[in-house]
Design a protein around this motif. Structure first.
Motif, PDB file in Angstrom:
ATOM      1  N   UNK A 165       0.818  -1.217   0.000  1.00  0.00           N
ATOM      2  CA  UNK A 165       0.000   0.000   0.000  1.00  0.00           C
ATOM      3  C   UNK A 165       0.850   1.266   0.000  1.00  0.00           C
ATOM      4  N   UNK A 166       1.884   1.301  -0.827  1.00  0.00           N
ATOM      5  CA  UNK A 166       2.765   2.465  -0.967  1.00  0.00           C
ATOM      6  C   UNK A 166       3.476   2.855   0.320  1.00  0.00           C
ATOM      7  N   UNK A 167       3.669   1.873   1.203  1.00  0.00           N
ATOM      8  CA  UNK A 167       4.418   2.095   2.440  1.00  0.00           C
ATOM      9  C   UNK A 167       5.461   1.004   2.592  1.00  0.00           C
ATOM     10  N   UNK A 168       6.529   1.347   3.251  1.00  0.00           N
ATOM     11  CA  UNK A 168       7.536   0.375   3.672  1.00  0.00           C
ATOM     12  C   UNK A 168       7.395   0.281   5.181  1.00  0.00           C
ATOM     13  N   UNK A 169       7.219  -0.958   5.671  1.00  0.00           N
ATOM     14  CA  UNK A 169       7.036  -1.143   7.105  1.00  0.00           C
ATOM     15  C   UNK A 169       7.915  -2.269   7.614  1.00  0.00           C
ATOM     16  N   UNK A 170       8.431  -2.072   8.809  1.00  0.00           N
ATOM     17  CA  UNK A 170       9.121  -3.134   9.534  1.00  0.00           C
ATOM     18  C   UNK A 170       8.140  -3.636  10.584  1.00  0.00           C
ATOM     19  N   UNK A 171       7.945  -4.954  10.597  1.00  0.00           N
ATOM     20  CA  UNK A 171       6.949  -5.552  11.478  1.00  0.00           C
ATOM     21  C   UNK A 171       7.576  -6.438  12.542  1.00  0.00           C
ATOM     22  N   UNK A 172       7.012  -6.398  13.728  1.00  0.00           N
ATOM     23  CA  UNK A 172       7.307  -7.354  14.787  1.00  0.00           C
ATOM     24  C   UNK A 172       6.549  -8.620  14.408  1.00  0.00           C
ATOM     25  N   UNK A 173       7.249  -9.742  14.194  1.00  0.00           N
ATOM     26  CA  UNK A 173       6.571 -10.950  13.712  1.00  0.00           C
ATOM     27  C   UNK A 173       5.633 -11.558  14.741  1.00  0.00           C
ATOM     28  N   UNK A 174       5.841 -11.284  16.012  1.00  0.00           N
ATOM     29  CA  UNK A 174       4.975 -11.862  17.046  1.00  0.00           C
ATOM     30  C   UNK A 174       3.621 -11.171  17.104  1.00  0.00           C
ATOM     31  N   UNK A 175       3.599  -9.860  16.856  1.00  0.00           N
ATOM     32  CA  UNK A 175       2.365  -9.090  17.025  1.00  0.00           C
ATOM     33  C   UNK A 175       1.804  -8.538  15.710  1.00  0.00           C
ATOM     34  N   UNK A 176       2.638  -8.448  14.675  1.00  0.00           N
ATOM     35  CA  UNK A 176       2.221  -7.824  13.423  1.00  0.00           C
ATOM     36  C   UNK A 176       2.265  -6.312  13.484  1.00  0.00           C
ATOM     37  N   UNK A 177       2.693  -5.780  14.622  1.00  0.00           N
ATOM     38  CA  UNK A 177       2.767  -4.335  14.807  1.00  0.00           C
ATOM     39  C   UNK A 177       3.871  -3.750  13.940  1.00  0.00           C
ATOM     40  N   UNK A 178       3.565  -2.628  13.281  1.00  0.00           N
ATOM     41  CA  UNK A 178       4.588  -1.898  12.529  1.00  0.00           C
ATOM     42  C   UNK A 178       5.468  -1.152  13.523  1.00  0.00           C
ATOM     43  N   UNK A 179       6.756  -1.503  13.538  1.00  0.00           N
ATOM     44  CA  UNK A 179       7.718  -0.857  14.427  1.00  0.00           C
ATOM     45  C   UNK A 179       8.207   0.446  13.812  1.00  0.00           C
ATOM     46  N   UNK A 180       8.478   0.396  12.514  1.00  0.00           N
ATOM     47  CA  UNK A 180       8.917   1.569  11.753  1.00  0.00           C
ATOM     48  C   UNK A 180       8.157   1.564  10.426  1.00  0.00           C
ATOM     49  N   UNK A 181       7.890   2.761   9.903  1.00  0.00           N
ATOM     50  CA  UNK A 181       7.110   2.866   8.683  1.00  0.00           C
ATOM     51  C   UNK A 181       7.443   4.171   7.973  1.00  0.00           C
ATOM     52  N   UNK A 182       7.415   4.126   6.639  1.00  0.00           N
ATOM     53  CA  UNK A 182       7.588   5.353   5.852  1.00  0.00           C
ATOM     54  C   UNK A 182       6.849   5.196   4.529  1.00  0.00           C
ATOM     55  N   UNK A 183       6.406   6.313   3.991  1.00  0.00           N
ATOM     56  CA  UNK A 183       5.743   6.303   2.687  1.00  0.00           C
ATOM     57  C   UNK A 183       6.784   6.160   1.588  1.00  0.00           C
ATOM     58  N   UNK A 184       6.389   5.532   0.485  1.00  0.00           N
ATOM     59  CA  UNK A 184       7.311   5.388  -0.653  1.00  0.00           C
ATOM     60  C   UNK A 184       7.618   6.726  -1.292  1.00  0.00           C
ATOM     61  N   UNK A 185       6.623   7.559  -1.472  1.00  0.00           N
ATOM     62  CA  UNK A 185       6.839   8.847  -2.154  1.00  0.00           C
ATOM     63  C   UNK A 185       7.068   9.964  -1.176  1.00  0.00           C
TER      64      UNK A 185
END
Length: 185
Positions: A165-185
């Motif tokens: 969805x035009x975002x780059x996200x780092x996820x915690x695999x245990x919770x699915x929570x986005x730890x870090x996120x940024x838009x592509x554009x």
């Protein structure tokens, strides 16, 4: 387009299966930033270590996997995997998005930035540190997905990343929570 990004699986079969089943089954492609099968001489052997079975699971993965060579990947790994371990970089262009991946163990921060600019990357992916990182510098996103099974984060959380969805996200695999996120554009 959904792109799964993972690094430093180091033969951890159960973790790969969890990540794939929870996050990557609907991915269009998976990028693996190296250290696929072998645990490496500096790491303890994890309880779930099963590189032979992991190779079989990766060989039968229904989603295409692009893999770069990590410092723990060897020629024999390439002999048991039916997917090429590209060295030292892989370059992927999807929908005008230029993605460069390398393990990064032999690159300084400055060298990464020079390479990313030279290859006109929109996203420059590395692994190796087992610590997730996401930073945008001069419109280039620098991403390290960390390690899902052998994290070296202070909090011990296993991590992966995705482009969705035009975002780059780092996820915690245990919770699915986005730890870090940024838009592509």
């Amino acid at each position: 387009m959904k792109i799964g990004i993972i690094s430093d699986t180091h033969g951890c079969l159960e973790t790969w299966q969890k990540v794939f089943n929870q996050y990557f089954t609907d991915a269009d492609v998976i990028i693996h930033a190296g250290d696929v099968l072998y645990h490496g001489p500096r790491n303890s052997i994890p309880a779930e270590y099963n590189p032979k079975q992991l190779a079989e699971v990766l060989n039968n993965c229904p989603v295409p996997i692009l893999t770069v060579c990590g410092n723990c990947d060897t020629e024999v790994d390439g002999m048991v995997l039916n997917l090429p371990i590209q060295s030292p970089y892989t370059y992927l262009m999807i929908n005008d998005l230029r993605i460069v991946a390398t393990h990064g163990h032999n690159l300084t921060t400055e060298a990464k930035q020079v390479m990313a600019k030279r290859l006109k990357a929109n996203i420059f992916i590395t692994g190796h540190t087992h610590i997730a990182a996401l930073e945008k510098i001069e419109d280039i996103i620098y991403l390290n997905p960390g390690s899902p099974g052998m994290s070296k984060r202070p909090d011990g959380r296993g991590t992966i990343a995705w482009i969705n969805d035009n975002r780059v996200e780092i996820l915690d695999i245990a919770t699915g929570q986005a730890i870090l996120s940024t838009a592509l554009a």
